[in-house]
Write an enzyme that holds these catalytic residues in place. Structure first.
Site, mmCIF file in Angstrom:
data_model
loop_
_atom_site.group_PDB
_atom_site.id
_atom_site.type_symbol
_atom_site.label_atom_id
_atom_site.label_comp_id
_atom_site.label_asym_id
_atom_site.label_seq_id
_atom_site.Cartn_x
_atom_site.Cartn_y
_atom_site.Cartn_z
ATOM 1 N N GLU A 1 -3.628 7.545 -3.772
ATOM 2 C CA GLU A 1 -3.718 6.287 -3.030
ATOM 3 C C GLU A 1 -3.577 5.124 -4.001
ATOM 4 O O GLU A 1 -4.399 4.968 -4.915
ATOM 5 C CB GLU A 1 -5.040 6.188 -2.270
ATOM 6 C CG GLU A 1 -5.112 4.959 -1.368
ATOM 7 C CD GLU A 1 -6.352 4.962 -0.487
ATOM 8 O OE1 GLU A 1 -6.227 4.665 0.715
ATOM 9 O OE2 GLU A 1 -7.442 5.264 -1.009
ATOM 10 N N TYR B 1 0.850 -1.193 0.000
ATOM 11 C CA TYR B 1 0.000 0.000 0.000
ATOM 12 C C TYR B 1 0.881 1.237 0.000
ATOM 13 O O TYR B 1 1.892 1.301 0.708
ATOM 14 C CB TYR B 1 -0.901 0.019 1.238
ATOM 15 C CG TYR B 1 -1.678 1.302 1.406
ATOM 16 C CD1 TYR B 1 -2.955 1.438 0.869
ATOM 17 C CD2 TYR B 1 -1.133 2.391 2.097
ATOM 18 C CE1 TYR B 1 -3.665 2.624 1.010
ATOM 19 C CE2 TYR B 1 -1.831 3.575 2.240
ATOM 20 C CZ TYR B 1 -3.105 3.689 1.691
ATOM 21 O OH TYR B 1 -3.792 4.864 1.839
#
Length: 428
Positions: free
Chosen positions: A219, A131
């Site tokens: 993101e 991530y």
């Protein structure tokens, strides 16, 4: 913005764009992404698969601005907004069941969001998923990079259950991201050998894009490593500062108004700060702080606000009239609470706008008005002489209580199918 809580509501300044658009922007900055094709019909999806450019296994992704697409359900009964296909006819079939349908996810609410585009993407065979994000962090007074070796899953759950797997790097916005910062973050995310250098390069390019496009959020979940050591951004969410539209015209061309609340679109045309919420009491207020306080006091009195609506300190009569029209047309609104503290914004301008709207479209909703400040006496005269029934009080808590009680009366009448009219003028 958390739409259910008044105390948590804040003004949003983010342009949110579809995944396919995020991929195109990232590619323009040299960021590696899987191959993909945007399709608006099932026939296009079939042809995109038949080219062979995306490989044999292809992922069909519904382009809807909401999280949880993969676990969502379309209102036609088709399950999953992210599906894998291995044949051209399957690509056509899946796209046909997605396009033109409402997708309901954990973030859309029961009404769902319309899917008008699908994105066909090549399937990559991944060795590991991580991530990565960049966001504006008030605590650090600038951008912050966030990374975790636990990618491909809900990052909020990772932060709650395994906080030691979340790593951050605060960036000096003047000096920019430093080599040692991306080195440290890539290592903490588990990249090794050649893949680490590639991950560092991706992070730098994403930061360059973030700054150059006036981003508020990047993101990437997952930022993935393939079996041969390449690093790809396999899914992306990009947000941009609305206030930078004047210099980011190309980015803002990706805006999809079909995914937005039509009330917010209409308010934006008149430069009104409007955010739809889930309650039944419409709020018309001047100033963001007072708007927040108004929503809080409604909650304290047992009610629920239907919106955040700040007309600002320099609103015109026409803007006030439009704000009132938006609230009056909202089927969820059972009562309208006007709370004005006149400083720069004069109370008589607010009153003129409300009266003009009442004269033009009628009073479909009960109105509770609390006015204080500049030209308040003139405003009260305008309302009293308007010929329309509006409830006025100088006390904020009393006004909020009145709004809640009136809303409850309207709901009780609706529950037993009795109509309640507030259109009758006082002087007939």
């Amino acid at each position: 913005l958390r739409r259910g809580g008044a105390a948590a509501a804040t003004q949003v300044r983010n342009l949110n764009i579809h995944e396919y658009a995020s991929m195109e922007i990232m590619q323009s900055y040299g960021v590696p992404t899987p191959k993909g094709k945007l399709c608006t019909t099932s026939e296009e999806a079939r042809k995109a698969y038949e080219t062979g450019e995306l490989g044999e296994d292809v992922v069909v992704k519904a382009q809807v601005l909401a999280g949880g697409r993969g676990k969502g359900t379309f209102k036609n009964g088709f399950k999953g907004g992210v599906r894998m296909v291995s044949r051209a006819e399957d690509a056509e079939d899946v796209a046909g069941k997605m396009l033109g349908q409402l997708l309901v996810t954990k973030q859309t609410g029961e009404e769902g969001k319309i899917c008008e585009k699908v994105f066909l993407m090549e399937r990559l065979y991944l060795r590991r998923e991580t991530y990565f994000s960049i966001l504006m962090d008030r605590a650090n007074n600038g951008p912050t990079m966030v990374g975790s070796p636990a990618g491909g899953m809900n990052i909020e759950e990772v932060a709650a259950e395994t906080p030691h797997l979340i790593f951050t790097e605060a960036i000096d916005i003047i000096n920019g991201v430093q080599d040692e910062q991306v080195e440290r973050l890539a290592a903490n995310m588990g990249f090794e050998d050649g893949a680490r250098d590639k991950a560092k390069d991706v992070m730098k390019k994403l930061y360059e894009m973030f700054i150059a496009t006036d981003g508020t959020l990047v993101e990437i979940n997952p930022l993935a490593e393939t079996n041969n050591g390449d690093v790809f951004c396999c899914d992306a969410k990009l947000n941009f500062d609305d206030n930078a539209e004047f210099r980011q015209a190309k980015v803002h061309e990706y805006r999809d108004r079909t995914q937005e609340d039509p009330r917010e679109i209409e308010a934006d045309k008149y430069d009104l700060n409007y955010i739809g919420l889930d309650g039944s009491i419409g709020c018309l207020v001047n100033g963001a702080g007072l708007a927040m306080a108004t929503m809080d006091i409604i909650k304290l009195n047992g009610g629920s606000p239907a919106n955040f609506l700040d007309v600002g300190g320099s609103a015109t009569k026409a803007q006030v009239q439009k704000a009132f029209e938006i609230l009056n047309a909202d089927q969820k609104v059972r009562a309208i609470f006007v709370n004005i503290f006149g400083g720069i914004m004069r109370c008589d301008v607010i009153a003129s706008g409300v009266v003009a709207a009442a004269q033009e479209i009628g009073l479909k909703k009960p109105i509770i008005i609390r006015l204080q400040g500049t030209n308040v006496d003139e405003a009260k005269k305008l309302i009293n002489n308007s010929g329309f029934r509006m409830l006025m009080t100088d006390d904020l808590d009393k006004a909020a209580g009145m709004a809640v009680k009136v809303s409850e009366i309207v709901k009780a009448a609706e529950d037993i199918n009795i109509g309640v009219s507030f259109e009758i003028p006082l002087n007939n």
